[in-house]
Design an enzyme around this catalytic site. Structure first.
Site, mmCIF file in Angstrom:
data_model
loop_
_atom_site.group_PDB
_atom_site.id
_atom_site.type_symbol
_atom_site.label_atom_id
_atom_site.label_comp_id
_atom_site.label_asym_id
_atom_site.label_seq_id
_atom_site.Cartn_x
_atom_site.Cartn_y
_atom_site.Cartn_z
ATOM 1 N N ASP A 54 -70.804 11.420 62.545
ATOM 2 C CA ASP A 54 -70.977 10.040 62.078
ATOM 3 C C ASP A 54 -69.669 9.482 61.521
ATOM 4 O OD1 ASP A 54 -73.614 10.177 62.780
ATOM 5 O OD2 ASP A 54 -74.391 10.388 60.739
ATOM 6 N N HIS A 60 -73.432 16.834 62.504
ATOM 7 C CA HIS A 60 -73.707 15.411 62.705
ATOM 8 C C HIS A 60 -73.077 14.537 61.633
ATOM 9 C CE1 HIS A 60 -76.338 15.738 66.191
ATOM 10 N NE2 HIS A 60 -76.817 16.846 65.642
ATOM 11 N N ASN A 103 -70.115 17.190 67.849
ATOM 12 C CA ASN A 103 -71.309 17.179 66.999
ATOM 13 C C ASN A 103 -71.884 18.578 66.827
ATOM 14 O OD1 ASN A 103 -71.904 14.730 65.830
ATOM 15 N ND2 ASN A 103 -73.112 13.968 67.543
ATOM 16 N N GLU A 153 -72.168 7.518 71.473
ATOM 17 C CA GLU A 153 -70.718 7.468 71.260
ATOM 18 C C GLU A 153 -70.056 6.456 72.185
ATOM 19 O OE1 GLU A 153 -71.363 10.972 74.173
ATOM 20 O OE2 GLU A 153 -72.481 9.882 72.639
ATOM 21 N N ASP A 186 -65.873 5.653 75.803
ATOM 22 C CA ASP A 186 -66.684 6.807 75.415
ATOM 23 C C ASP A 186 -65.791 7.818 74.690
ATOM 24 O OD1 ASP A 186 -69.504 8.052 76.084
ATOM 25 O OD2 ASP A 186 -68.043 9.668 76.299
ATOM 26 N N ILE A 187 -66.325 8.425 73.628
ATOM 27 C CA ILE A 187 -65.572 9.460 72.916
ATOM 28 C C ILE A 187 -65.641 10.744 73.732
ATOM 29 C CG2 ILE A 187 -65.373 10.815 70.805
ATOM 30 C CD1 ILE A 187 -66.631 8.525 69.281
#
Length: 307
Positions: free
Chosen positions: A193, A189, A184, A220, A176-177
């Protein structure tokens, strides 16, 4: 990577007449690898063992006619997607209708006309190429260009069966980030991305073996599958992935401890004797990920199921 037909596609020719097999082989061999079967039973076995790109199937054969053969081909998951072109001297349109209803994609009439045989085979090989491209695209995450969750479901099923058969350990990690929602919300966004794509590339760059696998499974979150990998080696590799992402130095606009985008990972190593279903294994890896996130982030935590 999209699956392509080989430079020379493989065509299985099925006819009980040697003369017909020779004619078709001579017509098609400049641009294809041809296999031959002289009976329905041979055709079914070769289709299952060799998985040709296309089958040219005679309708009238003594032991098992073409209609029975195509029924068996279409009822077997391993052969049902192979395109079948009937070759026949029958002119009754009812036979043609029956073959198409059973799943044939075309008919070629006897006696053979060389140009028509080549043209129809090439048409269906091109359609097959296009179908395979669409199938592969459906398994790719369009944002990161790595595999998506649907592909992961296929891969994990295959690797679980392989581990049970071979006795090799299987390691799975969920990644997971860190603080991605804040990233974000602050950077936007579009920047999010771009960060997702860079992180995916950073993880994938560390997976060197052909069967090592990474997919984006939502938001994510990523998953890594490492066949024949013990817990020590898996932990080391996921730490390499963690370092690779940190070294990208993607600026994190909020006040995180590291000021750059980082990842947390939780993993589990399973031995064949302890393998459970894939959902249980994924949940256990998820639990390790949550622990990694709750105890500092930017780290890898690993567990191993007892034998």
């Amino acid at each position: 990577m999209l699956q392509e037909l080989a430079d020379k596609p493989t065509i299985l020719l099925v006819d009980d007449e040697k003369a017909n097999l020779k004619i078709l082989t001579d017509l098609l061999k400049p641009n294809a690898k041809t296999l031959v079967a002289k009976s329905g039973a041979q055709a079914l076995q070769k289709a299952k063992d060799l998985f040709p790109d296309i089958i040219l199937l005679d309708v009238v054969m003594p032991d098992m006619d073409g209609f029975e053969v195509i029924k068996k081909l279409k009822s077997d998951p391993s052969t049902q997607s192979i395109p079948v072109i009937f070759i026949t001297g029958l002119t009754d349109v009812n036979f043609e209708e029956k073959g198409l209803e059973l799943g044939a994609c075309d008919y070629i009439q006897k006696p053979f006309h060389a140009a028509i045989v080549r043209a129809r085979v090439q048409l269906h090989l091109q359609l097959l190429r296009q179908r395979r491209m669409l199938e592969e695209l459906a398994l790719i995450d369009p944002l990161t260009t790595i595999a998506n969750r649907r592909k992961f479901e296929q891969v994990i099923d295959i690797e679980l069966r392989s581990a049970m058969r071979t006795g090799e350990p299987l390691s799975i990690a969920v990644i997971d980030i860190d603080f991605f929602k804040q990233f974000n919300d602050t950077a936007g966004h579009s920047a999010g991305d771009m960060a997702l794509a860079e992180v995916a590339n950073g993880i994938q760059s560390q997976l060197k073996r052909p069967r090592d696998f990474v997919a984006r499974i939502g938001g994510e979150e990523f998953v890594v599958v490492l066949p024949n990998t013990d817990s020590v080696s898996a932990d080391m590799l996921l730490n390499q992935c963690r370092s690779a992402v940190a070294s990208l130095k993607i600026p994190h606009p909020t006040a995180t401890p590291y000021q750059v985008v980082t990842i947390s990972s939780g993993g589990i190593t399973c031995k064949p004797s302890s393998l459970s279903d894939k959902d249980d294994i994924l949940n256990r890896a998820d639990n390790m990920l949550y622990e990694a996130k709750n105890t500092g982030r930017n780290q890898v935590l690993w567990d191993e199921l007892p034998n």
